[in-house]
Design an enzyme around this catalytic site. Structure first.
Site, PDB file in Angstrom:
ATOM      1  N   LYS A 555       2.309  -2.613   7.125  1.00  0.00           N
ATOM      2  CA  LYS A 555       1.165  -3.482   7.424  1.00  0.00           C
ATOM      3  C   LYS A 555       1.462  -4.964   7.211  1.00  0.00           C
ATOM      4  CE  LYS A 555      -1.229   0.407   5.506  1.00  0.00           C
ATOM      5  NZ  LYS A 555      -0.311   1.062   4.569  1.00  0.00           N
ATOM      6  N   VAL A 585      -3.074   1.559  10.368  1.00  0.00           N
ATOM      7  CA  VAL A 585      -4.465   1.827   9.971  1.00  0.00           C
ATOM      8  C   VAL A 585      -4.778   3.296  10.248  1.00  0.00           C
ATOM      9  CG1 VAL A 585      -6.889   1.178  10.254  1.00  0.00           C
ATOM     10  CG2 VAL A 585      -5.101  -0.539  10.603  1.00  0.00           C
ATOM     11  N   ALA A 587      -3.193   5.892   9.375  1.00  0.00           N
ATOM     12  CA  ALA A 587      -1.969   6.673   9.625  1.00  0.00           C
ATOM     13  C   ALA A 587      -1.952   7.171  11.079  1.00  0.00           C
ATOM     14  CB  ALA A 587      -1.833   7.812   8.613  1.00  0.00           C
ATOM     15  N   ASP A 654      -4.352  -2.574  -0.015  1.00  0.00           N
ATOM     16  CA  ASP A 654      -4.000  -1.816   1.180  1.00  0.00           C
ATOM     17  C   ASP A 654      -5.181  -1.770   2.155  1.00  0.00           C
ATOM     18  OD1 ASP A 654      -2.229   0.231   2.581  1.00  0.00           O
ATOM     19  OD2 ASP A 654      -4.039   1.402   2.224  1.00  0.00           O
ATOM     20  N   LYS A 658      -5.738  -3.474   5.943  1.00  0.00           N
ATOM     21  CA  LYS A 658      -6.212  -2.751   7.133  1.00  0.00           C
ATOM     22  C   LYS A 658      -7.423  -3.466   7.744  1.00  0.00           C
ATOM     23  CE  LYS A 658      -4.373   1.638   5.512  1.00  0.00           C
ATOM     24  NZ  LYS A 658      -4.558   2.744   4.585  1.00  0.00           N
TER      25      LYS A 658
HETATM   26  N1  LIG Z   1       2.312   7.194   2.951  1.00  0.00           N
HETATM   27  C1  LIG Z   1       1.449   7.119   3.888  1.00  0.00           C
HETATM   28  O1  LIG Z   1       0.585   7.985   4.055  1.00  0.00           O
HETATM   29  C2  LIG Z   1       1.464   5.963   4.809  1.00  0.00           C
HETATM   30  C3  LIG Z   1       2.417   4.979   4.708  1.00  0.00           C
HETATM   31  N2  LIG Z   1       2.403   3.910   5.576  1.00  0.00           N
HETATM   32  C4  LIG Z   1       3.417   2.885   5.438  1.00  0.00           C
HETATM   33  O2  LIG Z   1       4.697   3.446   5.603  1.00  0.00           O
HETATM   34  C5  LIG Z   1       5.651   2.598   4.988  1.00  0.00           C
HETATM   35  C6  LIG Z   1       6.650   3.433   4.220  1.00  0.00           C
HETATM   36  O3  LIG Z   1       6.064   4.111   3.178  1.00  0.00           O
HETATM   37  P1  LIG Z   1       6.873   5.207   2.337  1.00  0.00           P
HETATM   38  O4  LIG Z   1       7.781   5.945   3.222  1.00  0.00           O
HETATM   39  O5  LIG Z   1       5.884   5.941   1.570  1.00  0.00           O
HETATM   40  O6  LIG Z   1       7.737   4.296   1.373  1.00  0.00           O
HETATM   41  P2  LIG Z   1       9.091   4.682   0.590  1.00  0.00           P
HETATM   42  O7  LIG Z   1       9.151   3.838  -0.600  1.00  0.00           O
HETATM   43  O8  LIG Z   1       9.222   6.162   0.451  1.00  0.00           O
HETATM   44  O9  LIG Z   1      10.232   4.247   1.625  1.00  0.00           O
HETATM   45  C7  LIG Z   1      10.502   2.907   1.903  1.00  0.00           C
HETATM   46  C8  LIG Z   1      11.906   2.820   2.402  1.00  0.00           C
HETATM   47  O10 LIG Z   1      12.162   1.484   2.756  1.00  0.00           O
HETATM   48  C9  LIG Z   1      13.425   1.117   2.251  1.00  0.00           C
HETATM   49  N3  LIG Z   1      13.458  -0.328   2.055  1.00  0.00           N
HETATM   50  C10 LIG Z   1      12.719  -1.094   1.244  1.00  0.00           C
HETATM   51  N4  LIG Z   1      13.052  -2.381   1.392  1.00  0.00           N
HETATM   52  C11 LIG Z   1      14.019  -2.417   2.309  1.00  0.00           C
HETATM   53  C12 LIG Z   1      14.791  -3.463   2.885  1.00  0.00           C
HETATM   54  N5  LIG Z   1      14.594  -4.726   2.548  1.00  0.00           N
HETATM   55  N6  LIG Z   1      15.718  -3.135   3.801  1.00  0.00           N
HETATM   56  C13 LIG Z   1      15.916  -1.859   4.160  1.00  0.00           C
HETATM   57  N7  LIG Z   1      15.221  -0.835   3.652  1.00  0.00           N
HETATM   58  C14 LIG Z   1      14.277  -1.119   2.741  1.00  0.00           C
HETATM   59  C15 LIG Z   1      13.572   1.895   0.985  1.00  0.00           C
HETATM   60  O11 LIG Z   1      14.935   2.015   0.721  1.00  0.00           O
HETATM   61  P3  LIG Z   1      15.460   2.335  -0.760  1.00  0.00           P
HETATM   62  O12 LIG Z   1      14.944   3.668  -1.095  1.00  0.00           O
HETATM   63  O13 LIG Z   1      16.930   2.254  -0.565  1.00  0.00           O
HETATM   64  O14 LIG Z   1      14.886   1.240  -1.601  1.00  0.00           O
HETATM   65  C16 LIG Z   1      12.945   3.215   1.396  1.00  0.00           C
HETATM   66  O15 LIG Z   1      13.913   3.996   2.049  1.00  0.00           O
HETATM   67  C17 LIG Z   1       4.860   1.613   4.158  1.00  0.00           C
HETATM   68  O16 LIG Z   1       4.786   0.380   4.839  1.00  0.00           O
HETATM   69  C18 LIG Z   1       3.472   2.233   4.088  1.00  0.00           C
HETATM   70  O17 LIG Z   1       2.445   1.289   3.999  1.00  0.00           O
HETATM   71  C19 LIG Z   1       1.485   3.795   6.540  1.00  0.00           C
HETATM   72  C20 LIG Z   1       0.531   4.744   6.725  1.00  0.00           C
HETATM   73  C21 LIG Z   1       0.420   5.901   5.852  1.00  0.00           C
HETATM   74  N1  LIG Z   2      -1.384   4.281   1.087  1.00  0.00           N
HETATM   75  C1  LIG Z   2      -2.107   4.333   2.289  1.00  0.00           C
HETATM   76  C2  LIG Z   2      -1.312   5.030   3.318  1.00  0.00           C
HETATM   77  C3  LIG Z   2      -1.769   4.729   4.655  1.00  0.00           C
HETATM   78  O1  LIG Z   2      -1.811   3.608   5.122  1.00  0.00           O
HETATM   79  C4  LIG Z   2      -3.375   5.094   2.099  1.00  0.00           C
HETATM   80  O2  LIG Z   2      -3.542   5.684   1.058  1.00  0.00           O
HETATM   81  O3  LIG Z   2      -4.242   5.062   2.988  1.00  0.00           O
HETATM   82 NA    NA Z   3      -3.690   5.008  13.189  1.00  0.00          NA
END
Ligand SMILES: NC(=O)C1=CN([C@@H]2O[C@H](COP(=O)(O)OP(=O)(O)OC[C@H]3O[C@@H](n4cnc5c(N)ncnc54)[C@H](OP(=O)(O)O)[C@@H]3O)[C@@H](O)[C@H]2O)C=CC1
Ligand SMILES: N[C@@H](CC=O)C(=O)O
Ligand code: NA
Length: 798
Positions: A555, A585, A587, A654, A658
């Site tokens: 986001k 927004v 998901a 968060d 959104k």
């Molecule tokens: N969880 C949910 O339900 C939802 C999540 N989102 C969004 O999805 C995104 C990811 O979330 P999530 O997967 O839970 O997060 P995680 O922390 O599991 O994963 C994030 C990843 O990004 C990598 N990372 C962080 N900084 C950098 C960088 N500078 N360069 C390269 N890689 C980087 C991390 O690498 P490393 O491990 O090596 O640090 C890790 O692999 C977020 O923006 C979140 O808002 C959106 C909607 C719903």
């Molecule tokens: N952390 C967020 C994930 C989706 O954007 C949430 O809880 O809604």
């Molecule tokens: Na959506």
């Protein structure tokens, strides 16, 4: 018995140069044939007969070579006689081996049958009439099921031994096929067939099932090894197909060359390609050529200018590879091998020195370091759009075209580019024709929970997408915060984790971007940012500028500084490069697309309101007094609902993001700071402690929030964390509210989001979207949907 002819040439040269090691070389060849014969024929009369012939031939050769050694010279017919022996021996050896297996088989010495007329020092023309007569006479005495004929050798009409010069045994096969009016010819070699481009340069090159004689001819001319063009002439005369097959891989069908005209569309996947593509069969390049440009106003309407120009080129002994003249007649431009360019330019300057002095000719230019790229296909002649397809592929790869030629036959379109662009150009046009236009090179940044789940989903669905929708997704790079994995073809999604761990290199976002960008053979590039990083979001602008599409659930870009957001949106709207962010927004829920649909069809949004946080929805849906608040927070984290730092959820940040994203989508100029959320993070834990410390200390603060819950319960109400975009007042707000138990917001379960859109059209009853709004599978699914949306924008079938 490979390379025997070459070895014979070498020992002959040695004899001419009075180097008596030729004797040892001949003895070596004798030994090799003897050993092969023993291995193949074991023992018996076949072996004895072959070894006797071999011995007597070698004795004759010793005598002839001795004479050459003494004279220090060898005539051409003697030389042809000597080197032709390799063919004689191998034909006899093979015939004996076939007989040994119980088949009727006779060898034929082409010296006795094939009559040719020498035309140039390097070429001969077969005399079909004379050869057929000799062949018929031979057959009447030697009727047999199988004939093994020597390749390469022939005789002149005066019965002097000769060879087919540079055209070797393939030419022999074609001539004999014509003499025998054969049904077909198979050339057994060590490749699976003819490739659509040099596979050493274009890894995507495919084996062509069919080619016409003309196509094979053109491809050979332009440097693709197919067959020597002369090989095709005898078979073409009687319409005999030639198939090129791999002796080491008999399961491959090979390439059939005949008069049958087909398109590559018959064998490729992309039926939905525009017409222009399917008629191009193959590509070839001629490297290291120079363009010579003769220019001047005095050339127009003067007959004989072209003749004088090419007369000078002939005098310089150069070979013209292609010619192009603009119809204005102000310039003639042609390509010659680079090494001949200087001599040609000098010859032209000398020939035209008067015209140059009188300014009738303005100049003779040499443009060095060029490469010729030819696209070949017989159906190109009758297909509109071929050139457009090729030139647009080159333009997309940012390759400059120096000159163009297309003959009236239209079997080929010839394009001159800079030598340094040679391979890129080849890849660009090849991929445009042979890859579907929805082939995408995908780069994943942030292989964490969402990124990792997306990779898993891509892996599971890849084959179906390719087969049913012609969408070919190739993950060419994965970038984490510390390491990255790059692959020129595609990373194996079964083992990316292991590969990243074992073969990963230090993370470098610039190299990652360049790698993806330079995957020239793939028409489309997309980076999927699955981090929560504001630093990565800053790269979107340059990625889009470089023509790389961007897709993200992160986001940060859309809720970051307003001026940066507007700059990004402006850029993206001006370009044909796409930016999708549905999962930012709700998901995987269709929130952004619903809002866009309303806006684009002219509805007026009045208010958007709802529960936007999966985490906070889950927490308050479960918070009924049975478990402490902090424990439910941990459950939400373990279920994959929270942000990497759960304080981003609990602080309301968060949800504020959104709300900002939706407000901006509607057109409000809102900054994140304008939305002040009610924070549920205890003041002392907001800063200066790690995620682990925060989670460890959170139970200390359970009591306060439990009091709020109990107070609401006493009034038959529940706590819900809501976000509101108040369009009429241009405001966004995020707060913890109390709702009666009968309110729709109180009816949710799990990580449900509920978002209501009150609009001019949906006024009395709002439009409502509801469902799980967080979690790895649904979020990755939303991102995946955006990738497929991109594919459909690029032309995938719906
Ligand atoms: N969880 C949910 O339900 C939802 C999540 N989102 C969004 O999805 C995104 C990811 O979330 P999530 O997967 O839970 O997060 P995680 O922390 O599991 O994963 C994030 C990843 O990004 C990598 N990372 C962080 N900084 C950098 C960088 N500078 N360069 C390269 N890689 C980087 C991390 O690498 P490393 O491990 O090596 O640090 C890790 O692999 C977020 O923006 C979140 O808002 C959106 C909607 C719903
Ligand atoms: N952390 C967020 C994930 C989706 O954007 C949430 O809880 O809604
Ligand atoms: Na959506």
């Amino acid at each position: 018995m490979s390379k025997v002819t070459d070895q014979m040439y070498i020992l002959l040269k040695k004899a001419e140069n009075k180097d008596d090691s030729y004797e040892a070389d001949l003895a070596q060849i004798h030994k090799r044939h003897t050993e092969s014969a023993i291995a193949l024929l074991k023992e018996g009369t076949e072996l004895d007969r072959f070894l006797d012939t071999l011995k007597s031939d070698v004795q004759n050769l010793q005598a002839i070579l001795r004479a050459v050694y003494i004279a220090g010279h060898c005539t051409e017919s003697f030389s042809d006689f000597i080197v032709g022996h390799g063919e004689l021996w191998s034909a006899q050896l093979l015939a004996a081996t076939v007989r040994k297996r119980g088949l009727s088989c006779t060898w034929m010495n082409a010296w006795d049958i094939l009559v040719v007329d020498p035309t140039t020092p390097n070429q001969v023309d077969p005399d079909f009439e004379a050869s057929v007569k000799k062949m018929d006479a031979w057959y009447s005495k030697n009727a047999t099921d199988t004939i093994i004929v020597t390749g390469f050798i022939a005789s002149t009409s005066d019965n002097v031994r000769t060879t087919l010069k540079r055209d070797g045994s393939d030419f022999s096969a074609a001539i004999f096929a014509a003499l025998l009016k054969a049904k077909e010819v198979t050339i057994w070699t060590d490749v699976d067939g003819v490739y659509s481009a040099d596979p050493r340069k274009v890894s995507e090159a495919v084996i062509l099932d069919t080619l016409t004689y003309q196509e094979a001819w053109e491809l050979s001319y332009f440097g693709a090894y197919v067959l020597h063009p002369r090989t095709i002439m005898p078979v073409m005369r009687y319409d005999i197909p030639i198939t090129i097959r791999n002796v080491f891989n008999i399961s491959a069908q090979g390439t059939k060359i005949s008069s049958y005209v087909s398109s590559n569309a018959e064998t490729s996947l992309h039926e939905n390609e525009p017409e222009g593509c399917s008629s191009v069969k193959g590509f070839a390049t001629i490297d290291n050529v120079a363009l010579i440009n003769v220019e001047g106003t005095g050339m127009a309407g003067v007959p004989g200018t072209a003749s004088e120009i090419f007369g000078a080129v002939k005098d310089a002994g150069a070979n013209v590879i292609m010619i192009s003249q603009a119809s204005s007649e102000h310039s003639v431009c042609f390509a010659v091998p680079q090494r001949e360019a200087r001599a040609v330019a000098k010859a032209l300057e000398e020939k035209f020195h008067r015209a140059l002095a009188a300014r009738r000719l303005s100049r003779v230019d040499v443009i060095p370091n060029c490469c010729i790229l030819a696209a070949v296909g017989q159906r190109m002649a009758s297909t509109p759009g071929v050139s457009a397809t090729l030139f647009s592929a080159l333009a997309k790869a940012n390759i400059n075209v120096r000159a163009i030629a297309q003959g009236c036959s239209e079997y080929n379109v010839t394009i001159v580019v800079d030598q340094q662009d040679s391979v890129r150009a080849l890849k660009a046009v090849h991929s445009r024709v042979y890859l579907s236009k929805t082939t995408m090179s995908v780069g994943i940044v942030g292989p964490g929970l969402i990124g990792g789940t997306l990779l898993k989903q891509l892996n599971e669905q890849a084959a179906t997408l390719k087969e049913e929708f012609n969408i070919d997704l190739r993950v060419m790079g994965i970038l984490g915060s510390k390491s990255m994995l790059l692959d020129d073809r595609a990373i194996s999604l079964d083992s990316w984790k292991h590969l990243l761990k074992e073969n990963g290199e230090p993370a470098d976002i610039h190299r990652f971007t360049d790698h993806l960008r330079s995957s020239n053979s793939i028409p489309n590039k997309v980076i999927v940012d699955c981090t929560a990083s504001a630093d990565i979001a800053k790269y979107y602008y340059q990625w889009i500028k470089k023509g790389i599409h961007v897709i993200t659930p992160n986001k940060k870009a859309n809720s970051g500084p307003l001026d940066q957001y507007l700059r990004l949106r402006d850029l993206q709207r001006q370009s044909y490069t796409h930016y999708f962010y549905e999962a930012t927004v709700g998901a995987g829920l269709p929130i952004i697309s619903t809002l866009r649909g309303l806006l684009e069809t002219g509805d007026k949004i009045l208010r958007v309101e709802g529960i936007f946080s999966g985490t906070l929805s889950y927490i308050f849906n479960c918070f009924n007094g049975e478990k402490p608040f902090s424990q439910i927070v941990l459950e939400a984290k373990d279920s994959g609902y929270t942000e990497p730092d759960p304080r981003d959820d609990l602080s309301g940040m968060d949800v504020a993001r959104k709300v900002t994203i939706l407000a901006r989508e509607i057109g409000l100029k809102l900054e994140l700071e304008n939305v002040q959320p009610d924070s549920l993070v205890p003041e002392p834990l907001r800063e200066g402690c790690s995620i682990e410390e925060f989670l460890n200390k959170l139970p200390d603060y359970d009591e306060k929030i439990e009091e709020m819950r109990a107070e609401a319960e006493r009034c038959n109400e529940v706590l819900r964390y809501v976000g509101i975009v108040d369009v009429e007042n241009g405001k966004g707000s995020v707060r913890l509210e109390r709702y009666s138990r009968s309110h729709p917001f109180a009816q949710l379960s799990g990580s449900d989001n509920i978002i209501s859109f009150r609009t001019k059209r949906y006024n009395a009853q709002p439009l409502i979207v509801r469902g799980p709004g967080a979690g790895a599978e649904v979020t990755a699914g939303g991102v995946f949907c955006d990738i497929l949306r991109l594919a459909s924008y690029l032309g995938a079938p719906s």
